[in-house]
Design an enzyme around this catalytic site. Sequence first.
Site, PDB file in Angstrom:
ATOM      1  CD  GLU A   1      -2.941   0.232  -0.367  1.00  0.00           C
ATOM      2  OE1 GLU A   1      -3.525   1.180  -0.906  1.00  0.00           O
ATOM      3  OE2 GLU A   1      -2.839  -0.900  -0.914  1.00  0.00           O
TER       4      GLU A   1
ATOM      5  NE  ARG B   1      18.133   8.792 -24.230  1.00  0.00           N
ATOM      6  CZ  ARG B   1      17.967  10.028 -24.687  1.00  0.00           C
ATOM      7  NH1 ARG B   1      17.664  11.010 -23.866  1.00  0.00           N
ATOM      8  NH2 ARG B   1      18.109  10.294 -25.975  1.00  0.00           N
TER       9      ARG B   1
ATOM     10  CG  ASP C   1      16.822  13.535 -26.713  1.00  0.00           C
ATOM     11  OD1 ASP C   1      17.136  12.975 -27.774  1.00  0.00           O
ATOM     12  OD2 ASP C   1      17.349  13.279 -25.606  1.00  0.00           O
TER      13      ASP C   1
END
Length: 243
Positions: free
Chosen positions: A116, A154, A168
Amino acid sequence: MKIDILSLFPEMFTAVLHESILKRAQEKGQVVFEVTNFRDFTTNKHNKVDDYPYGGGAGMVLTPQPLFDAVKAIKSKNETTPKVILMTPQGRPFTQAIAEELAQEEHIVLVCGHYEGFDERIVEYLADDEISIGDYVLTGGELAAMVVTDAVVRLLDDVIVSDSHENDSFSMGTLEHPHYTRPADYEGMKVPDVLLSGHHKNIEQWRREQALIRTAKRRPDLLVSMSLTDNERALVAEIISEK
Ligand code: 6GU
């Protein structure tokens, strides 16, 4: 960079950290990963890491002791003071900007919860930050920690060809323009003429326009925080009115 991962299911990380670019980043010495099962830090007889919630209710809650001790062990083993990050759907939504921010850290600890959730004292006194990877619920933080690790590693120096992340999606504030490679005509499906023209200025302009068109069509929310020229603003207005 050092990335410690605390998880009850450390085997889940084997494939992801030992393939492709993350593997190469480690071989190049740009990152060191250490995955630790925090169950190993329990001090109770049955190695229990969770317990029933005070006040009642469904689900189990991760107890403070194993995680506090696991983080303490990481801190005493390293000279660096790590940033401790809980993986939780309650966290701040992960973005490229947060990936860039984390890539500047020398050492982070990603804590993967299950059940939980975390006892609130872990949130309040152990964690420096909480991250969610989106508005949906996963069975645990492991997949989210892998997503964050991949997006951060990366960006580290020399992990991928450096030019390739300037364009990107999201770094520029927009989605990326379309890409094409050979052949110029594949069974009648053609590459746009401008890309074959060798005219760099026109190509740059076409790419910028295409990126804006895509962003306006698919992710108009991203345009709100971007600075656009008058021409770009007109283009976006046109696309949005066509929709
Ligand atoms: Cl970080 N953890 C879990 N359990 N579920 C999530 C999440 C994280 N991000 C989105 N859903």
